[in-house]
Design an enzyme around this catalytic site. Sequence first.
Site, PDB file in Angstrom:
ATOM      1  N   GLY A  30       0.815  -1.215   0.000  1.00 30.64           N
ATOM      2  CA  GLY A  30       0.000   0.000   0.000  1.00 30.64           C
ATOM      3  C   GLY A  30       0.846   1.261   0.000  1.00 30.64           C
ATOM      4  N   HIS A  36       4.274   1.443  -8.154  1.00 33.18           N
ATOM      5  CA  HIS A  36       3.139   0.522  -8.088  1.00 33.18           C
ATOM      6  C   HIS A  36       2.234   0.710  -9.308  1.00 33.18           C
ATOM      7  CE1 HIS A  36       3.825   1.034  -3.552  1.00 33.18           C
ATOM      8  NE2 HIS A  36       4.053  -0.246  -3.764  1.00 33.18           N
ATOM      9  N   GLN A  60       7.380  -9.472   8.037  1.00 33.95           N
ATOM     10  CA  GLN A  60       8.643  -9.165   7.368  1.00 33.95           C
ATOM     11  C   GLN A  60       9.374  -7.963   7.955  1.00 33.95           C
ATOM     12  OE1 GLN A  60       6.586  -8.674   3.501  1.00 33.95           O
ATOM     13  NE2 GLN A  60       7.952  -6.930   3.170  1.00 33.95           N
ATOM     14  N   SER A 186       7.440   3.837  -0.968  1.00 32.50           N
ATOM     15  CA  SER A 186       6.446   4.271   0.011  1.00 32.50           C
ATOM     16  C   SER A 186       7.101   5.014   1.169  1.00 32.50           C
ATOM     17  CB  SER A 186       5.679   3.067   0.546  1.00 32.50           C
ATOM     18  OG  SER A 186       5.058   2.393  -0.523  1.00 32.50           O
TER      19      SER A 186
HETATM   20  P1  AMP Z   1       5.956  -2.611  -1.756  1.00 30.53           P
HETATM   21  O1  AMP Z   1       4.587  -2.044  -1.639  1.00 30.53           O
HETATM   22  O2  AMP Z   1       7.047  -1.658  -1.394  1.00 30.53           O
HETATM   23  O3  AMP Z   1       6.083  -3.952  -1.076  1.00 30.53           O
HETATM   24  O4  AMP Z   1       6.189  -2.896  -3.311  1.00 30.53           O
HETATM   25  C1  AMP Z   1       5.291  -3.659  -4.052  1.00 30.53           C
HETATM   26  C2  AMP Z   1       5.854  -3.903  -5.412  1.00 30.53           C
HETATM   27  O5  AMP Z   1       6.120  -2.658  -6.058  1.00 30.53           O
HETATM   28  C3  AMP Z   1       7.199  -4.667  -5.387  1.00 30.53           C
HETATM   29  O6  AMP Z   1       7.216  -5.600  -6.440  1.00 30.53           O
HETATM   30  C4  AMP Z   1       8.204  -3.572  -5.621  1.00 30.53           C
HETATM   31  O7  AMP Z   1       9.391  -4.036  -6.237  1.00 30.53           O
HETATM   32  C5  AMP Z   1       7.445  -2.671  -6.561  1.00 30.53           C
HETATM   33  N1  AMP Z   1       8.023  -1.319  -6.542  1.00 30.53           N
HETATM   34  C6  AMP Z   1       8.262  -0.547  -5.466  1.00 30.53           C
HETATM   35  N2  AMP Z   1       8.851   0.606  -5.837  1.00 30.53           N
HETATM   36  C7  AMP Z   1       8.981   0.568  -7.187  1.00 30.53           C
HETATM   37  C8  AMP Z   1       9.513   1.455  -8.172  1.00 30.53           C
HETATM   38  N3  AMP Z   1      10.022   2.648  -7.846  1.00 30.53           N
HETATM   39  N4  AMP Z   1       9.486   1.059  -9.454  1.00 30.53           N
HETATM   40  C9  AMP Z   1       8.974  -0.142  -9.811  1.00 30.53           C
HETATM   41  N5  AMP Z   1       8.461  -1.023  -8.932  1.00 30.53           N
HETATM   42  C10 AMP Z   1       8.459  -0.673  -7.634  1.00 30.53           C
END
Ligand code: AMP
Length: 287
Positions: A30, A36, A60, A186
């Site tokens: 989120g 995202h 985690q 985030s």
């Molecule tokens: P998170 O919500 O941080 O667990 O991220 C969820 C997904 O979004 C994961 O697959 C991350 O690798 C991807 N993600 C987060 N930041 C980026 C970004 N700047 N560019 C591309 N994918 C991202």
Amino acid sequence: MHIISTPDEMTETARGWLTGGTVGFVPTMGYLHEGHRSLIQSAHAECEISVVSLFVNPLQFRVHADFLNYPRDRERDLRLLEQEEVDVVFLPKTEDMYPETFSTYVMPSGPLAERLEGAISPEYVRGMATVMTKLFHLIRPDVVYMGQKDAQQIAIIRQLIRDLTVDIHLRILPTVRDSDGLAWGSRNHQLTVEQRKVAPLLYQALLLGKEAIEKGERQAQRIKEIIYAHVAHSPSIYLDYVAVCDPDTFVEYDEVAENTLITLAAKLGAVRLVDNILLLKGVQWHI
Ligand code: AMP
């Protein structure tokens, strides 16, 4: 947009997928941003059904306070998902994902799970692998969309899919960056104005590593030195690690190879950021 908040309803809905076409799944914690959004848009464009999960996974986090402080804004996230015409949003409650009786964990092992992020937090590796396994079972996607930004997460999930013979295709999309090069995350908004100003040094440093390789540098140690030296321009950034390694196994190299990942993690005050760039087949850069 169908919002599902219990594992039981998710299971029930996923049972109906079979006839509906390809299911694309974007797992997230989120507080959605442009990174995202890129995954969500690809899932929407490439699959008949798009599913996004919003779940801050307590398992985690090594430090419980970090879990509590993780940014959350469900209303804003739901508005963005609605805009992107997502079909299903899964937002389970912690107590439903991990009831008191919960006692089965997925524990990746070997160098990939034990180096870098795994050395800093084995809890991260175990918690991330466990929640992803649960989400795969609940949602039963055909394709899972993940971002290159979290390179070790991708490698661990790729290995997990292989080891546990999970019938899911992993689709990796490039890191999305703000105009000054900082990868969207985030946690970025938790940076102070001063920290936000210097944070792009991380990406700049990675690009200097790339440039050195393009000019013929082969020594991993030398590339790491270049990166450390550039980040040292700001005393507000502490590098947890810089690694020049195999993108699949995370075994560190002495010399740059055909496929080389340059990855780093840094702390700016209490905020921890990761970033990386990837060289494939000796010519193709993923920055
Ligand atoms: P998170 O919500 O941080 O667990 O991220 C969820 C997904 O979004 C994961 O697959 C991350 O690798 C991807 N993600 C987060 N930041 C980026 C970004 N700047 N560019 C591309 N994918 C991202």
